[in-house]
Scaffold this motif. Sequence first.
Motif, PDB file in Angstrom:
ATOM      1  N   LEU A  79       0.855  -1.192   0.000  1.00 46.03           N
ATOM      2  CA  LEU A  79       0.000   0.000   0.000  1.00 46.03           C
ATOM      3  C   LEU A  79       0.887   1.236   0.000  1.00 46.03           C
ATOM      4  CD1 LEU A  79      -2.572  -0.975   2.792  1.00 46.03           C
ATOM      5  CD2 LEU A  79      -2.858  -1.221   0.327  1.00 46.03           C
ATOM      6  N   ARG A  80       0.448   2.270  -0.679  1.00 44.14           N
ATOM      7  CA  ARG A  80       1.178   3.543  -0.671  1.00 44.14           C
ATOM      8  C   ARG A  80       0.755   4.329   0.560  1.00 44.14           C
ATOM      9  NH1 ARG A  80       4.559   3.593  -4.336  1.00 44.14           N
ATOM     10  NH2 ARG A  80       4.183   2.846  -6.421  1.00 44.14           N
ATOM     11  N   PRO A  81       1.679   4.570   1.480  1.00 43.86           N
ATOM     12  CA  PRO A  81       1.340   5.285   2.715  1.00 43.86           C
ATOM     13  C   PRO A  81       0.719   6.667   2.481  1.00 43.86           C
ATOM     14  CG  PRO A  81       3.479   4.271   2.929  1.00 43.86           C
ATOM     15  CD  PRO A  81       3.061   4.089   1.491  1.00 43.86           C
ATOM     16  N   ALA A  82       1.081   7.330   1.385  1.00 49.63           N
ATOM     17  CA  ALA A  82       0.569   8.680   1.120  1.00 49.63           C
ATOM     18  C   ALA A  82      -0.954   8.694   0.954  1.00 49.63           C
ATOM     19  CB  ALA A  82       1.232   9.247  -0.129  1.00 49.63           C
ATOM     20  N   TYR A  83      -1.546   7.559   0.641  1.00 47.57           N
ATOM     21  CA  TYR A  83      -2.992   7.487   0.408  1.00 47.57           C
ATOM     22  C   TYR A  83      -3.809   7.303   1.683  1.00 47.57           C
ATOM     23  CZ  TYR A  83      -1.727   6.760  -4.509  1.00 47.57           C
ATOM     24  OH  TYR A  83      -1.219   6.885  -5.779  1.00 47.57           O
ATOM     25  N   TYR A  84      -3.144   7.106   2.831  1.00 47.43           N
ATOM     26  CA  TYR A  84      -3.844   6.797   4.078  1.00 47.43           C
ATOM     27  C   TYR A  84      -3.423   7.759   5.183  1.00 47.43           C
ATOM     28  CZ  TYR A  84      -4.712   2.507   1.537  1.00 47.43           C
ATOM     29  OH  TYR A  84      -5.086   1.601   0.571  1.00 47.43           O
ATOM     30  N   PRO A  85      -4.354   8.160   6.048  1.00 48.65           N
ATOM     31  CA  PRO A  85      -3.977   8.977   7.196  1.00 48.65           C
ATOM     32  C   PRO A  85      -2.993   8.209   8.088  1.00 48.65           C
ATOM     33  CG  PRO A  85      -6.373   8.906   6.945  1.00 48.65           C
ATOM     34  CD  PRO A  85      -5.795   7.913   5.976  1.00 48.65           C
ATOM     35  N   ASP A  86      -2.038   8.919   8.691  1.00 51.24           N
ATOM     36  CA  ASP A  86      -1.007   8.280   9.516  1.00 51.24           C
ATOM     37  C   ASP A  86      -1.591   7.417  10.627  1.00 51.24           C
ATOM     38  OD1 ASP A  86       0.929   9.401   7.971  1.00 51.24           O
ATOM     39  OD2 ASP A  86       1.403  11.029   9.366  1.00 51.24           O
ATOM     40  N   ASN A  87      -2.722   7.852  11.196  1.00 48.07           N
ATOM     41  CA  ASN A  87      -3.286   7.101  12.320  1.00 48.07           C
ATOM     42  C   ASN A  87      -4.060   5.861  11.864  1.00 48.07           C
ATOM     43  OD1 ASN A  87      -5.305   8.691  11.168  1.00 48.07           O
ATOM     44  ND2 ASN A  87      -6.435   8.876  13.084  1.00 48.07           N
ATOM     45  N   VAL A  88      -4.370   5.755  10.581  1.00 47.99           N
ATOM     46  CA  VAL A  88      -5.144   4.629  10.053  1.00 47.99           C
ATOM     47  C   VAL A  88      -4.239   3.517   9.534  1.00 47.99           C
ATOM     48  CG1 VAL A  88      -6.748   3.941   8.213  1.00 47.99           C
ATOM     49  CG2 VAL A  88      -7.137   6.054   9.492  1.00 47.99           C
ATOM     50  N   LEU A  89      -3.140   3.881   8.906  1.00 49.11           N
ATOM     51  CA  LEU A  89      -2.292   2.901   8.223  1.00 49.11           C
ATOM     52  C   LEU A  89      -1.775   1.782   9.130  1.00 49.11           C
ATOM     53  CD1 LEU A  89      -1.214   2.101   5.478  1.00 49.11           C
ATOM     54  CD2 LEU A  89       0.797   3.515   5.936  1.00 49.11           C
ATOM     55  N   PRO A  90      -1.255   2.073  10.328  1.00 47.09           N
ATOM     56  CA  PRO A  90      -0.773   0.962  11.172  1.00 47.09           C
ATOM     57  C   PRO A  90      -1.872  -0.053  11.507  1.00 47.09           C
ATOM     58  CG  PRO A  90       0.084   3.032  11.983  1.00 47.09           C
ATOM     59  CD  PRO A  90      -0.922   3.373  10.919  1.00 47.09           C
ATOM     60  N   LEU A  91      -3.066   0.436  11.802  1.00 43.02           N
ATOM     61  CA  LEU A  91      -4.186  -0.467  12.105  1.00 43.02           C
ATOM     62  C   LEU A  91      -4.584  -1.272  10.874  1.00 43.02           C
ATOM     63  CD1 LEU A  91      -6.356   1.970  14.253  1.00 43.02           C
ATOM     64  CD2 LEU A  91      -4.959   0.065  15.071  1.00 43.02           C
ATOM     65  N   LEU A  92      -4.607  -0.615   9.733  1.00 43.95           N
ATOM     66  CA  LEU A  92      -4.945  -1.283   8.484  1.00 43.95           C
ATOM     67  C   LEU A  92      -3.936  -2.393   8.175  1.00 43.95           C
ATOM     68  CD1 LEU A  92      -6.634  -1.555   5.917  1.00 43.95           C
ATOM     69  CD2 LEU A  92      -5.261   0.290   4.913  1.00 43.95           C
ATOM     70  N   MET A  93      -2.653  -2.101   8.350  1.00 43.73           N
ATOM     71  CA  MET A  93      -1.611  -3.090   8.069  1.00 43.73           C
ATOM     72  C   MET A  93      -1.721  -4.284   9.022  1.00 43.73           C
ATOM     73  SD  MET A  93      -0.163  -2.063   5.413  1.00 43.73           S
ATOM     74  CE  MET A  93       1.175  -3.232   5.331  1.00 43.73           C
TER      75      MET A  93
END
Length: 126
Positions: A79-93
């Motif tokens: 996933l491209r991190p730029a497409y996700y808010p910083d607080n959402v990406l870790p949970l999504l991963m």
Amino acid sequence: MSFIDKLAVVYKIQIDIDFKTYVFIGHTFDLLKEQEEVLHKLRNNKHECKKLQDKFNELINQEPKILGLHFRFKTLQGLRPAYYPDNVLPLLMEQLEKSFINTVYEDYKIRGKEYLILNDIENIKA
């Protein structure tokens, strides 16, 4: 910033021993760094996942001539991190990693091969 942003990656490690392929699934925000760190921990007998560490030790005891033929990283999803808010990406991963583990576990269990999965399934299935 580089031309291509780093990807957030769900990855699979495959270890081949005696015609069996063991798998471990994880996630990272820097795959190259993760590969280096995982190998460093495994070579120094310090990886957090005891099952992965044990299989790596078993592989090393067989003295493979080329480690990369028996120990491989594969990208399952990036996933491209730029497409996700910083607080959402870790949970999504974390959720993506669990989803891949559950899918692989169910597939392997049907075939009676869940012992080939090195992740701590008890923590994932909760």
